[in-house]
Design a protein around this motif. Structure first.
Motif, PDB file in Angstrom:
ATOM      1  N   SER A  21      52.338  35.626  77.397  1.00 24.38           N
ATOM      2  CA  SER A  21      51.554  36.026  76.235  1.00 24.38           C
ATOM      3  C   SER A  21      50.611  34.925  75.758  1.00 24.38           C
ATOM      4  O   SER A  21      50.088  35.000  74.669  1.00 24.38           O
ATOM      5  N   THR A  22      50.406  33.904  76.582  1.00 24.85           N
ATOM      6  CA  THR A  22      49.590  32.778  76.128  1.00 24.85           C
ATOM      7  C   THR A  22      48.421  32.457  77.050  1.00 24.85           C
ATOM      8  O   THR A  22      47.745  31.470  76.835  1.00 24.85           O
ATOM      9  N   CYS A  23      48.167  33.261  78.054  1.00 27.66           N
ATOM     10  CA  CYS A  23      47.093  32.931  78.993  1.00 27.66           C
ATOM     11  C   CYS A  23      46.132  34.112  79.148  1.00 27.66           C
ATOM     12  O   CYS A  23      46.467  35.242  78.828  1.00 27.66           O
ATOM     13  N   PRO A  24      44.925  33.825  79.646  1.00 23.87           N
ATOM     14  CA  PRO A  24      43.974  34.915  79.880  1.00 23.87           C
ATOM     15  C   PRO A  24      44.530  35.903  80.905  1.00 23.87           C
ATOM     16  O   PRO A  24      45.243  35.522  81.829  1.00 23.87           O
ATOM     17  N   GLN A  25      44.193  37.167  80.716  1.00 19.29           N
ATOM     18  CA  GLN A  25      44.649  38.226  81.606  1.00 19.29           C
ATOM     19  C   GLN A  25      43.463  38.827  82.342  1.00 19.29           C
ATOM     20  O   GLN A  25      42.486  39.228  81.715  1.00 19.29           O
ATOM     21  N   LEU A  26      43.577  38.876  83.654  1.00 18.95           N
ATOM     22  CA  LEU A  26      42.592  39.565  84.481  1.00 18.95           C
ATOM     23  C   LEU A  26      43.151  40.952  84.768  1.00 18.95           C
ATOM     24  O   LEU A  26      44.235  41.084  85.328  1.00 18.95           O
ATOM     25  N   VAL A  27      42.444  41.983  84.350  1.00 20.54           N
ATOM     26  CA  VAL A  27      42.922  43.352  84.505  1.00 20.54           C
ATOM     27  C   VAL A  27      42.482  43.900  85.858  1.00 20.54           C
ATOM     28  O   VAL A  27      41.314  43.796  86.228  1.00 20.54           O
ATOM     29  N   VAL A  28      43.448  44.462  86.595  1.00 22.61           N
ATOM     30  CA  VAL A  28      43.177  45.027  87.919  1.00 22.61           C
ATOM     31  C   VAL A  28      43.731  46.451  87.967  1.00 22.61           C
ATOM     32  O   VAL A  28      44.640  46.800  87.218  1.00 22.61           O
ATOM     33  N   GLU A  29      43.190  47.256  88.863  1.00 18.62           N
ATOM     34  CA  GLU A  29      43.682  48.626  89.028  1.00 18.62           C
ATOM     35  C   GLU A  29      44.940  48.683  89.881  1.00 18.62           C
ATOM     36  O   GLU A  29      45.797  49.528  89.661  1.00 18.62           O
ATOM     37  N   ASP A  30      45.040  47.795  90.884  1.00 20.81           N
ATOM     38  CA  ASP A  30      46.175  47.800  91.817  1.00 20.81           C
ATOM     39  C   ASP A  30      46.696  46.374  91.935  1.00 20.81           C
ATOM     40  O   ASP A  30      46.151  45.575  92.697  1.00 20.81           O
ATOM     41  N   ILE A  31      47.728  46.044  91.181  1.00 22.84           N
ATOM     42  CA  ILE A  31      48.229  44.671  91.148  1.00 22.84           C
ATOM     43  C   ILE A  31      48.843  44.262  92.486  1.00 22.84           C
ATOM     44  O   ILE A  31      48.726  43.109  92.894  1.00 22.84           O
ATOM     45  N   ASP A  32      49.463  45.196  93.191  1.00 19.17           N
ATOM     46  CA  ASP A  32      50.056  44.858  94.486  1.00 19.17           C
ATOM     47  C   ASP A  32      48.972  44.428  95.476  1.00 19.17           C
ATOM     48  O   ASP A  32      49.139  43.444  96.209  1.00 19.17           O
ATOM     49  N   ALA A  33      47.835  45.128  95.486  1.00 15.17           N
ATOM     50  CA  ALA A  33      46.719  44.766  96.365  1.00 15.17           C
ATOM     51  C   ALA A  33      46.110  43.432  95.940  1.00 15.17           C
ATOM     52  O   ALA A  33      45.755  42.606  96.790  1.00 15.17           O
ATOM     53  N   ALA A  34      45.991  43.200  94.635  1.00 13.05           N
ATOM     54  CA  ALA A  34      45.423  41.937  94.146  1.00 13.05           C
ATOM     55  C   ALA A  34      46.318  40.763  94.499  1.00 13.05           C
ATOM     56  O   ALA A  34      45.834  39.708  94.939  1.00 13.05           O
ATOM     57  N   VAL A  35      47.629  40.920  94.338  1.00 13.99           N
ATOM     58  CA  VAL A  35      48.571  39.850  94.705  1.00 13.99           C
ATOM     59  C   VAL A  35      48.496  39.592  96.206  1.00 13.99           C
ATOM     60  O   VAL A  35      48.466  38.437  96.650  1.00 13.99           O
ATOM     61  N   ALA A  36      48.429  40.641  97.011  1.00 13.21           N
ATOM     62  CA  ALA A  36      48.325  40.480  98.467  1.00 13.21           C
ATOM     63  C   ALA A  36      47.041  39.745  98.842  1.00 13.21           C
ATOM     64  O   ALA A  36      47.055  38.864  99.714  1.00 13.21           O
ATOM     65  N   ALA A  37      45.926  40.074  98.186  1.00 12.07           N
ATOM     66  CA  ALA A  37      44.650  39.414  98.485  1.00 12.07           C
ATOM     67  C   ALA A  37      44.693  37.932  98.116  1.00 12.07           C
ATOM     68  O   ALA A  37      44.204  37.081  98.868  1.00 12.07           O
ATOM     69  N   LEU A  38      45.282  37.606  96.971  1.00 18.29           N
ATOM     70  CA  LEU A  38      45.388  36.200  96.571  1.00 18.29           C
ATOM     71  C   LEU A  38      46.348  35.440  97.477  1.00 18.29           C
ATOM     72  O   LEU A  38      46.077  34.299  97.867  1.00 18.29           O
ATOM     73  N   THR A  39      47.458  36.070  97.848  1.00 15.30           N
ATOM     74  CA  THR A  39      48.417  35.439  98.751  1.00 15.30           C
ATOM     75  C   THR A  39      47.771  35.157 100.108  1.00 15.30           C
ATOM     76  O   THR A  39      47.989  34.096 100.701  1.00 15.30           O
ATOM     77  N   ALA A  40      46.943  36.078 100.588  1.00  8.01           N
ATOM     78  CA  ALA A  40      46.244  35.896 101.862  1.00  8.01           C
ATOM     79  C   ALA A  40      45.281  34.714 101.819  1.00  8.01           C
ATOM     80  O   ALA A  40      44.948  34.142 102.853  1.00  8.01           O
ATOM     81  N   ARG A  41      44.862  34.347 100.602  1.00  5.90           N
ATOM     82  CA  ARG A  41      43.961  33.200 100.432  1.00  5.90           C
ATOM     83  C   ARG A  41      44.730  31.943 100.023  1.00  5.90           C
ATOM     84  O   ARG A  41      44.172  30.988  99.517  1.00  5.90           O
ATOM     85  N   ASP A  42      46.056  31.972 100.250  1.00  5.25           N
ATOM     86  CA  ASP A  42      46.942  30.833  99.960  1.00  5.25           C
ATOM     87  C   ASP A  42      46.995  30.446  98.485  1.00  5.25           C
ATOM     88  O   ASP A  42      47.211  29.282  98.149  1.00  5.25           O
ATOM     89  N   VAL A  43      46.788  31.410  97.594  1.00  3.38           N
ATOM     90  CA  VAL A  43      46.942  31.154  96.161  1.00  3.38           C
ATOM     91  C   VAL A  43      48.412  31.383  95.809  1.00  3.38           C
ATOM     92  O   VAL A  43      48.919  32.495  95.997  1.00  3.38           O
TER      93      VAL A  43
END
Length: 77
Positions: A21-43
């Protein structure tokens, strides 16, 4: 054009401890796809967390830090 926005103000917020509850939130339509995309970029990113009632829009989150160490969250809408 459409944009989702979340503003949380108050005491005793029920959605977990920081950074939830203390950080900026990036709103996405599909969080599973967004997490997969970031993980693929070693984030390094947390697993998706359910921070509200199951099935309630806006209650699925994942957390990561930017290169300077500042916390961010993804919120699925």
């Amino acid at each position: 054009m459409h944009s989702d926005c979340s503003v949380v103000i108050g005491e005793g917020m029920p959605i977990g401890r920081p950074p939830s509850s203390t950080c900026p939130q990036l709103v996405v339509e599909d969080i599973d796809a967004a997490v997969a995309a970031l993980t693929a970029r070693d984030v390094p990113i947390s697993a998706v967390q359910q921070l509200g009632p199951e099935g309630m829009p806006g209650s699925r989150f994942a957390f990561f830090e930017d290169p300077d160490g500042y916390p961010w969250s993804l919120q699925e809408m």
